[in-house]
Design a protein around this motif. Sequence first.
Motif, PDB file in Angstrom:
ATOM      1  N   ARG A 169      33.592  56.114 -51.551  1.00 22.86           N
ATOM      2  CA  ARG A 169      32.395  55.697 -50.966  1.00 22.86           C
ATOM      3  C   ARG A 169      32.423  56.498 -49.790  1.00 22.86           C
ATOM      4  NH1 ARG A 169      29.471  51.204 -50.680  1.00 22.86           N
ATOM      5  NH2 ARG A 169      29.452  49.912 -52.719  1.00 22.86           N
ATOM      6  N   ARG A 170      31.411  57.256 -49.364  1.00 27.05           N
ATOM      7  CA  ARG A 170      31.240  57.886 -48.334  1.00 27.05           C
ATOM      8  C   ARG A 170      30.371  57.047 -47.367  1.00 27.05           C
ATOM      9  NH1 ARG A 170      33.884  61.911 -49.279  1.00 27.05           N
ATOM     10  NH2 ARG A 170      33.952  63.138 -50.926  1.00 27.05           N
ATOM     11  N   PRO A 171      31.104  56.716 -46.297  1.00 26.93           N
ATOM     12  CA  PRO A 171      30.300  56.054 -45.306  1.00 26.93           C
ATOM     13  C   PRO A 171      29.048  56.577 -44.691  1.00 26.93           C
ATOM     14  CG  PRO A 171      32.233  56.983 -44.093  1.00 26.93           C
ATOM     15  CD  PRO A 171      32.467  57.454 -45.699  1.00 26.93           C
ATOM     16  N   ALA A 172      27.841  55.801 -44.973  1.00 23.38           N
ATOM     17  CA  ALA A 172      26.645  56.186 -44.548  1.00 23.38           C
ATOM     18  C   ALA A 172      26.515  56.090 -42.844  1.00 23.38           C
ATOM     19  CB  ALA A 172      25.552  55.310 -45.343  1.00 23.38           C
ATOM     20  N   GLY A 173      25.880  56.995 -42.399  1.00 20.25           N
ATOM     21  CA  GLY A 173      25.554  56.911 -40.807  1.00 20.25           C
ATOM     22  C   GLY A 173      24.446  55.805 -40.814  1.00 20.25           C
ATOM     23  N   SER A 174      24.271  55.430 -39.440  1.00 25.76           N
ATOM     24  CA  SER A 174      23.037  54.440 -39.162  1.00 25.76           C
ATOM     25  C   SER A 174      22.403  54.857 -38.079  1.00 25.76           C
ATOM     26  CB  SER A 174      23.676  53.090 -39.197  1.00 25.76           C
ATOM     27  OG  SER A 174      24.604  53.103 -38.110  1.00 25.76           O
ATOM     28  N   ILE A 175      21.171  54.297 -37.893  1.00 31.67           N
ATOM     29  CA  ILE A 175      20.415  54.501 -36.607  1.00 31.67           C
ATOM     30  C   ILE A 175      21.062  54.203 -35.434  1.00 31.67           C
ATOM     31  CG2 ILE A 175      18.246  54.319 -35.347  1.00 31.67           C
ATOM     32  CD1 ILE A 175      16.889  54.557 -38.141  1.00 31.67           C
ATOM     33  N   HIS A 176      21.280  54.811 -34.279  1.00 35.48           N
ATOM     34  CA  HIS A 176      22.019  54.106 -33.290  1.00 35.48           C
ATOM     35  C   HIS A 176      21.303  53.208 -32.488  1.00 35.48           C
ATOM     36  CE1 HIS A 176      23.897  54.149 -29.246  1.00 35.48           C
ATOM     37  NE2 HIS A 176      24.929  54.666 -29.727  1.00 35.48           N
ATOM     38  N   PRO A 177      21.724  51.986 -32.153  1.00 43.64           N
ATOM     39  CA  PRO A 177      21.101  50.971 -31.741  1.00 43.64           C
ATOM     40  C   PRO A 177      20.108  51.241 -30.439  1.00 43.64           C
ATOM     41  CG  PRO A 177      23.427  50.566 -31.061  1.00 43.64           C
ATOM     42  CD  PRO A 177      23.177  51.922 -32.305  1.00 43.64           C
ATOM     43  N   VAL A 178      20.433  52.152 -29.761  1.00 46.49           N
ATOM     44  CA  VAL A 178      19.659  52.697 -28.724  1.00 46.49           C
ATOM     45  C   VAL A 178      18.372  53.131 -28.989  1.00 46.49           C
ATOM     46  CG1 VAL A 178      19.575  54.471 -26.839  1.00 46.49           C
ATOM     47  CG2 VAL A 178      21.562  52.951 -26.903  1.00 46.49           C
ATOM     48  N   ARG A 179      18.550  54.079 -30.101  1.00 51.88           N
ATOM     49  CA  ARG A 179      17.401  54.694 -30.659  1.00 51.88           C
ATOM     50  C   ARG A 179      16.610  53.607 -31.473  1.00 51.88           C
ATOM     51  NH1 ARG A 179      14.436  58.934 -31.863  1.00 51.88           N
ATOM     52  NH2 ARG A 179      15.868  59.730 -30.095  1.00 51.88           N
ATOM     53  N   ARG A 180      17.201  52.888 -31.989  1.00 56.80           N
ATOM     54  CA  ARG A 180      16.322  51.668 -32.634  1.00 56.80           C
ATOM     55  C   ARG A 180      15.359  50.916 -31.784  1.00 56.80           C
ATOM     56  NH1 ARG A 180      17.499  48.918 -37.729  1.00 56.80           N
ATOM     57  NH2 ARG A 180      19.314  50.268 -37.967  1.00 56.80           N
ATOM     58  N   ILE A 181      15.974  50.547 -30.534  1.00 63.44           N
ATOM     59  CA  ILE A 181      15.327  49.775 -29.562  1.00 63.44           C
ATOM     60  C   ILE A 181      14.428  50.565 -29.035  1.00 63.44           C
ATOM     61  CG2 ILE A 181      15.500  48.577 -27.418  1.00 63.44           C
ATOM     62  CD1 ILE A 181      18.226  47.576 -28.269  1.00 63.44           C
ATOM     63  N   ILE A 182      14.440  51.898 -28.729  1.00 64.56           N
ATOM     64  CA  ILE A 182      13.389  52.615 -28.324  1.00 64.56           C
ATOM     65  C   ILE A 182      12.231  52.739 -29.256  1.00 64.56           C
ATOM     66  CG2 ILE A 182      12.793  55.075 -27.628  1.00 64.56           C
ATOM     67  CD1 ILE A 182      15.430  55.355 -26.311  1.00 64.56           C
ATOM     68  N   GLU A 183      12.535  53.051 -30.423  1.00 68.75           N
ATOM     69  CA  GLU A 183      11.701  53.100 -31.591  1.00 68.75           C
ATOM     70  C   GLU A 183      10.726  51.625 -31.817  1.00 68.75           C
ATOM     71  OE1 GLU A 183      13.464  54.551 -35.166  1.00 68.75           O
ATOM     72  OE2 GLU A 183      13.655  56.697 -34.471  1.00 68.75           O
ATOM     73  N   GLU A 184      11.492  50.447 -31.699  1.00 68.79           N
ATOM     74  CA  GLU A 184      10.895  49.427 -31.836  1.00 68.79           C
ATOM     75  C   GLU A 184       9.998  49.034 -30.754  1.00 68.79           C
ATOM     76  OE1 GLU A 184      13.147  46.290 -33.368  1.00 68.79           O
ATOM     77  OE2 GLU A 184      14.232  47.306 -34.816  1.00 68.79           O
ATOM     78  N   VAL A 187      17.236  50.490 -21.712  1.00 72.53           N
ATOM     79  CA  VAL A 187      17.418  50.325 -23.115  1.00 72.53           C
ATOM     80  C   VAL A 187      18.665  49.550 -23.697  1.00 72.53           C
ATOM     81  CG1 VAL A 187      17.309  51.601 -25.304  1.00 72.53           C
ATOM     82  CG2 VAL A 187      15.846  52.333 -23.625  1.00 72.53           C
ATOM     83  N   GLU A 188      19.755  50.091 -22.902  1.00 69.03           N
ATOM     84  CA  GLU A 188      21.133  49.730 -23.258  1.00 69.03           C
ATOM     85  C   GLU A 188      21.049  48.094 -22.823  1.00 69.03           C
ATOM     86  OE1 GLU A 188      20.545  52.546 -21.874  1.00 69.03           O
ATOM     87  OE2 GLU A 188      21.624  54.134 -23.074  1.00 69.03           O
ATOM     88  N   ARG A 189      20.546  47.887 -21.782  1.00 69.56           N
ATOM     89  CA  ARG A 189      20.343  46.314 -21.187  1.00 69.56           C
ATOM     90  C   ARG A 189      19.657  45.534 -22.445  1.00 69.56           C
ATOM     91  NH1 ARG A 189      21.072  45.261 -15.843  1.00 69.56           N
ATOM     92  NH2 ARG A 189      22.485  46.776 -15.157  1.00 69.56           N
ATOM     93  N   LEU A 190      18.558  46.255 -22.856  1.00 67.66           N
ATOM     94  CA  LEU A 190      17.866  45.350 -24.111  1.00 67.66           C
ATOM     95  C   LEU A 190      18.860  45.232 -25.121  1.00 67.66           C
ATOM     96  CD1 LEU A 190      14.481  47.287 -23.941  1.00 67.66           C
ATOM     97  CD2 LEU A 190      14.999  44.884 -23.315  1.00 67.66           C
ATOM     98  N   GLY A 191      19.811  46.361 -25.247  1.00 67.64           N
ATOM     99  CA  GLY A 191      20.847  46.104 -26.451  1.00 67.64           C
ATOM    100  C   GLY A 191      21.734  45.200 -26.097  1.00 67.64           C
TER     101      GLY A 191
END
Length: 350
Positions: free
Chosen positions: A103-118, A322-326
């Motif tokens: 199993r190759r670990p899959a990357g994920s969207i960084h929480p900071v980016r996710r909050i910016i996008e949302e 954004v990190e505060r929102l995180g």
Amino acid sequence: MTELASRLDDVAQRFDAAVDRANDEQALESVRVAYLGRNGEVTTVRRAIGTLAHNERPAAGKLINDAVAAMERRLQAAYEELESRSFDAELATSIDVTFPSIRRPAGSIHPVRRIIEESCAYFVRHGFAVVIGAEVEPDYYNFDALNIPNDHPAREGFDSFWISDTLLLRPHTSPMQIRTMQEHRPPIAIVAPGKCFRRDAVDARHLFQFHQVEGLLVAEGIHFAHLKGMLTGLCRELFGEQQNVRFRPSYFPFTEPSAEVDTTCPKCKGAGTLKSSPMGCNMCGGSGWIELGGAGMVHPNVLREVGYDPDRYSGWAFGFGVERLGLARYEVDDIRRFTKSDPGFLAQLS
Ligand code: PHE
């Protein structure tokens, strides 16, 4: 000549049998040397050409050359056969096709980016445009145009990394308010996400490099309730319906009135104390709330600076960390976690 032909026949037959018996490369190589080598059997036969009559020699030579070519082809085929057999054997012993795959670990969207996008998606849904600005800005856009003149004490609140006498790493995304309003006539509705930099001491709530999402709405008849509605909606979107949000009177030179927006502390869940530190939660300092950022009604001086008539237009603006929102969204107890690329932490949030 017939004698030579029959000798050749005999050599070829013994050669074939020897090749059949050879079951590894080394054995095949010995067969090659014994028959086709410099002192091999074929050479002995070839020497016999000298005993033949002159007119028989060319035919005898051709006979031998053809036999040698056939033997070489046979040898080559035997080598290939051996190779494929040993590959099959290797497959059979070393490769278990029923073995589970790696199993190759899959990357994920960084929480900071996710909050910016949302956050941006929320505003885009309400008709806002997303604008991206520079991370290095002149002091004019960071301060002067935002109603913070050179000697204003508020500059110290934005303890900045200066690049020259007039250029600095932006300590907030508010320069984008000015840049957008200078380029466009109202109505204006934008969000501006991006990196910000401040010479802050790093702790559980502070980073010296962080992200903000800035928002700006300017039109006729805009008032504070519009701001509250949009920001409450954003928090609901990011945190769900349960999370508390409060607007606390505050001060920014570029908004009037101004507010700071807080949400329930993710560590003590609003209690202000922790079992581990009954003197007070070290995340929120005992208040039970953490600050997401600032907001307010755009100051008339700012509107004037960009050539808007403050008697006709009004607007609101906000800037959230954004990190505060995180922290609030993921109930993370230390903002520094967002800067470490710990796959275990990131996987939990994805
Ligand atoms: N720029 C302010 C800060 O970084 C936040 C803010 C933005 C306040 C917009 C009011 C309006 O602290």
